[in-house]
Design a protein around this motif. Sequence first.
Motif, PDB file in Angstrom:
ATOM      1  N   PHE A 151       3.187 -25.067   4.255  1.00 10.21           N
ATOM      2  CA  PHE A 151       4.452 -25.674   4.677  1.00 10.21           C
ATOM      3  C   PHE A 151       5.090 -24.939   5.848  1.00 10.21           C
ATOM      4  CE2 PHE A 151       3.651 -27.179   0.463  1.00 10.21           C
ATOM      5  CZ  PHE A 151       4.180 -28.453   0.419  1.00 10.21           C
ATOM      6  N   GLY A 152       4.477 -23.842   6.261  1.00 12.75           N
ATOM      7  CA  GLY A 152       5.010 -23.107   7.404  1.00 12.75           C
ATOM      8  C   GLY A 152       6.313 -22.402   7.066  1.00 12.75           C
ATOM      9  N   ASN A 153       7.157 -22.200   8.085  1.00 12.16           N
ATOM     10  CA  ASN A 153       8.439 -21.503   7.932  1.00 12.16           C
ATOM     11  C   ASN A 153       9.560 -22.487   7.610  1.00 12.16           C
ATOM     12  OD1 ASN A 153       7.247 -18.985   8.590  1.00 12.16           O
ATOM     13  ND2 ASN A 153       7.509 -19.401  10.784  1.00 12.16           N
ATOM     14  N   VAL A 154      10.313 -22.156   6.570  1.00 10.23           N
ATOM     15  CA  VAL A 154      11.429 -23.005   6.141  1.00 10.23           C
ATOM     16  C   VAL A 154      12.661 -22.105   6.009  1.00 10.23           C
ATOM     17  CG1 VAL A 154      12.319 -24.546   4.355  1.00 10.23           C
ATOM     18  CG2 VAL A 154       9.871 -24.564   4.936  1.00 10.23           C
ATOM     19  N   ARG A 155      13.763 -22.546   6.570  1.00 12.79           N
ATOM     20  CA  ARG A 155      14.986 -21.739   6.532  1.00 12.79           C
ATOM     21  C   ARG A 155      15.482 -21.605   5.080  1.00 12.79           C
ATOM     22  NH1 ARG A 155      18.268 -20.070  10.392  1.00 12.79           N
ATOM     23  NH2 ARG A 155      17.221 -21.424  11.924  1.00 12.79           N
ATOM     24  N   PHE A 156      15.898 -20.375   4.748  1.00 10.32           N
ATOM     25  CA  PHE A 156      16.395 -20.102   3.401  1.00 10.32           C
ATOM     26  C   PHE A 156      17.596 -21.000   3.085  1.00 10.32           C
ATOM     27  CE2 PHE A 156      19.231 -17.833   0.473  1.00 10.32           C
ATOM     28  CZ  PHE A 156      18.369 -17.611  -0.586  1.00 10.32           C
ATOM     29  N   GLY A 157      17.553 -21.549   1.869  1.00  9.78           N
ATOM     30  CA  GLY A 157      18.637 -22.418   1.421  1.00  9.78           C
ATOM     31  C   GLY A 157      18.378 -23.887   1.721  1.00  9.78           C
ATOM     32  N   THR A 158      17.199 -24.209   2.274  1.00 10.42           N
ATOM     33  CA  THR A 158      16.867 -25.602   2.567  1.00 10.42           C
ATOM     34  C   THR A 158      15.527 -25.948   1.906  1.00 10.42           C
ATOM     35  OG1 THR A 158      15.683 -25.073   4.617  1.00 10.42           O
ATOM     36  CG2 THR A 158      18.058 -25.486   4.795  1.00 10.42           C
ATOM     37  N   THR A 159      15.145 -27.184   2.034  1.00 12.37           N
ATOM     38  CA  THR A 159      13.842 -27.630   1.516  1.00 12.37           C
ATOM     39  C   THR A 159      13.015 -28.249   2.650  1.00 12.37           C
ATOM     40  OG1 THR A 159      14.712 -29.792   0.886  1.00 12.37           O
ATOM     41  CG2 THR A 159      14.753 -28.063  -0.802  1.00 12.37           C
ATOM     42  N   SER A 160      11.725 -28.166   2.484  1.00  8.72           N
ATOM     43  CA  SER A 160      10.809 -28.724   3.494  1.00  8.72           C
ATOM     44  C   SER A 160      10.617 -30.220   3.255  1.00  8.72           C
ATOM     45  CB  SER A 160       9.456 -28.027   3.406  1.00  8.72           C
ATOM     46  OG  SER A 160       8.764 -28.447   2.236  1.00  8.72           O
ATOM     47  N   PRO A 161      10.085 -30.927   4.242  1.00 10.97           N
ATOM     48  CA  PRO A 161       9.668 -32.308   3.990  1.00 10.97           C
ATOM     49  C   PRO A 161       8.553 -32.349   2.946  1.00 10.97           C
ATOM     50  CG  PRO A 161       9.792 -31.878   6.347  1.00 10.97           C
ATOM     51  CD  PRO A 161       9.911 -30.553   5.662  1.00 10.97           C
ATOM     52  N   THR A 162       8.460 -33.456   2.239  1.00 13.46           N
ATOM     53  CA  THR A 162       7.414 -33.622   1.216  1.00 13.46           C
ATOM     54  C   THR A 162       6.065 -33.850   1.882  1.00 13.46           C
ATOM     55  OG1 THR A 162       8.976 -34.526  -0.398  1.00 13.46           O
ATOM     56  CG2 THR A 162       6.643 -35.047  -0.714  1.00 13.46           C
ATOM     57  N   ARG A 163       5.067 -33.188   1.337  1.00 12.53           N
ATOM     58  CA  ARG A 163       3.692 -33.384   1.794  1.00 12.53           C
ATOM     59  C   ARG A 163       2.868 -33.911   0.619  1.00 12.53           C
ATOM     60  NH1 ARG A 163       1.337 -28.650   5.384  1.00 12.53           N
ATOM     61  NH2 ARG A 163      -0.134 -30.356   5.739  1.00 12.53           N
TER      62      ARG A 163
ATOM     63  N   PHE B 189      15.174 -22.041  -1.716  1.00 10.91           N
ATOM     64  CA  PHE B 189      16.377 -21.472  -2.318  1.00 10.91           C
ATOM     65  C   PHE B 189      16.060 -20.228  -3.151  1.00 10.91           C
ATOM     66  CE2 PHE B 189      18.118 -25.628  -1.355  1.00 10.91           C
ATOM     67  CZ  PHE B 189      19.455 -25.378  -1.097  1.00 10.91           C
ATOM     68  N   SER B 190      14.862 -20.190  -3.769  1.00  9.37           N
ATOM     69  CA  SER B 190      14.563 -19.178  -4.775  1.00  9.37           C
ATOM     70  C   SER B 190      13.770 -17.989  -4.264  1.00  9.37           C
ATOM     71  CB  SER B 190      13.798 -19.827  -5.932  1.00  9.37           C
ATOM     72  OG  SER B 190      12.594 -20.427  -5.454  1.00  9.37           O
ATOM     73  N   VAL B 191      13.362 -17.963  -3.000  1.00 11.44           N
ATOM     74  CA  VAL B 191      12.527 -16.881  -2.503  1.00 11.44           C
ATOM     75  C   VAL B 191      12.855 -16.610  -1.040  1.00 11.44           C
ATOM     76  CG1 VAL B 191      10.658 -18.422  -1.788  1.00 11.44           C
ATOM     77  CG2 VAL B 191      10.150 -16.035  -2.341  1.00 11.44           C
ATOM     78  N   VAL B 192      12.724 -15.347  -0.668  1.00  9.71           N
ATOM     79  CA  VAL B 192      12.861 -14.951   0.734  1.00  9.71           C
ATOM     80  C   VAL B 192      11.532 -14.325   1.148  1.00  9.71           C
ATOM     81  CG1 VAL B 192      14.078 -13.478   2.384  1.00  9.71           C
ATOM     82  CG2 VAL B 192      15.339 -14.553   0.509  1.00  9.71           C
ATOM     83  N   GLY B 193      10.958 -14.826   2.236  1.00 13.30           N
ATOM     84  CA  GLY B 193       9.648 -14.343   2.659  1.00 13.30           C
ATOM     85  C   GLY B 193       8.541 -15.310   2.263  1.00 13.30           C
ATOM     86  N   ALA B 194       7.329 -14.772   2.182  1.00 13.37           N
ATOM     87  CA  ALA B 194       6.155 -15.615   1.912  1.00 13.37           C
ATOM     88  C   ALA B 194       6.072 -15.995   0.437  1.00 13.37           C
ATOM     89  CB  ALA B 194       4.887 -14.877   2.324  1.00 13.37           C
ATOM     90  N   ALA B 195       5.582 -17.191   0.187  1.00  8.99           N
ATOM     91  CA  ALA B 195       5.385 -17.678  -1.184  1.00  8.99           C
ATOM     92  C   ALA B 195       4.006 -18.341  -1.267  1.00  8.99           C
ATOM     93  CB  ALA B 195       6.473 -18.670  -1.554  1.00  8.99           C
ATOM     94  N   THR B 196       3.292 -18.048  -2.361  1.00  8.96           N
ATOM     95  CA  THR B 196       1.977 -18.649  -2.608  1.00  8.96           C
ATOM     96  C   THR B 196       1.892 -19.040  -4.068  1.00  8.96           C
ATOM     97  OG1 THR B 196       0.929 -17.276  -0.894  1.00  8.96           O
ATOM     98  CG2 THR B 196      -0.520 -18.314  -2.508  1.00  8.96           C
ATOM     99  N   GLU B 197       1.622 -20.316  -4.305  1.00  7.40           N
ATOM    100  CA  GLU B 197       1.497 -20.825  -5.672  1.00  7.40           C
ATOM    101  C   GLU B 197       0.337 -21.814  -5.742  1.00  7.40           C
ATOM    102  OE1 GLU B 197       5.390 -22.260  -6.771  1.00  7.40           O
ATOM    103  OE2 GLU B 197       6.364 -20.391  -6.174  1.00  7.40           O
ATOM    104  N   MET B 198       0.139 -22.404  -6.922  1.00 10.46           N
ATOM    105  CA  MET B 198      -0.988 -23.309  -7.138  1.00 10.46           C
ATOM    106  C   MET B 198      -0.535 -24.609  -7.774  1.00 10.46           C
ATOM    107  SD  MET B 198      -4.042 -22.283  -6.219  1.00 10.46           S
ATOM    108  CE  MET B 198      -4.887 -20.776  -5.723  1.00 10.46           C
ATOM    109  N   LEU B 199      -1.040 -25.725  -7.236  1.00  8.23           N
ATOM    110  CA  LEU B 199      -0.929 -27.008  -7.905  1.00  8.23           C
ATOM    111  C   LEU B 199      -2.174 -27.170  -8.763  1.00  8.23           C
ATOM    112  CD1 LEU B 199       0.076 -29.943  -8.413  1.00  8.23           C
ATOM    113  CD2 LEU B 199      -1.110 -30.581  -6.291  1.00  8.23           C
ATOM    114  N   GLN B 200      -1.982 -27.401 -10.050  1.00  6.36           N
ATOM    115  CA  GLN B 200      -3.107 -27.534 -10.980  1.00  6.36           C
ATOM    116  C   GLN B 200      -3.149 -28.962 -11.527  1.00  6.36           C
ATOM    117  OE1 GLN B 200      -4.495 -24.433 -14.094  1.00  6.36           O
ATOM    118  NE2 GLN B 200      -3.184 -25.805 -15.269  1.00  6.36           N
ATOM    119  N   ILE B 201      -4.312 -29.599 -11.349  1.00  9.09           N
ATOM    120  CA  ILE B 201      -4.494 -30.978 -11.824  1.00  9.09           C
ATOM    121  C   ILE B 201      -5.556 -30.949 -12.914  1.00  9.09           C
ATOM    122  CG2 ILE B 201      -5.025 -33.350 -11.142  1.00  9.09           C
ATOM    123  CD1 ILE B 201      -4.476 -32.465  -8.216  1.00  9.09           C
TER     124      ILE B 201
END
Length: 196
Positions: free
Chosen positions: A97-109, A166-178
């Motif tokens: 999702f690249g860089n997103v300003r703190f306190g906002t949300t990115s567009p849906t992908r 809103f919940s993190v400052v800096g890099a974030a890495t998570e997983m979508l599990q199907i």
Amino acid sequence: MKINKRFSLAAIAVATTGIILFQNCAPAKISSSEQLKTDASNEDLGSSAPPGSTPTPGGSTPTPTPGSTPVATPTPVATPTPIVGPAIRVSTTLLNFGNVRFGTTSPTRLVTVTNIGSAELRITQQSITGGVGGFPSFVRDSFETTCRSTLAAGQSCDIGIYFDAFSVVGAATEMLQIVTNAPSSPTLVQLEGRSF
């Protein structure tokens, strides 16, 4: 004895051999039909077939000899073997999702899920794991998600994800599990983004 005026010299008789030689005789006349036959014979003798071929009667196209180049035979295209049972394929295994300003949300992908098998695909879970303190930074967008509990063979659906900065400052890495009934289950898609 009178000598024929057509000969310029007298004939000489050779008694020992019985052969009579005539010198300076006038040329014999040839009919027009015999001349045509002679010309045709000369043309046949002068004709030649190209190297590596056998001439055929009637002036037809020469037939290639065994030493000529053979005609290539097309290679048959292999038909893919159909997959027996359900099978899942996703459009990507990484969403950044690249860089997103703190306190906002990115567009849906979107992550597109396709059932490439021959039987119904059952989707039992669509979850995001790996959030800090149990609070994921990436959220499943229920309005953009079209995947439900089942997916027919050959059909596709989408799972919408957005980055919540809103919940993190800096890099974030998570997983979508199907989780599905496909043999390769679970299917994982890595989610990356950075809040600044």
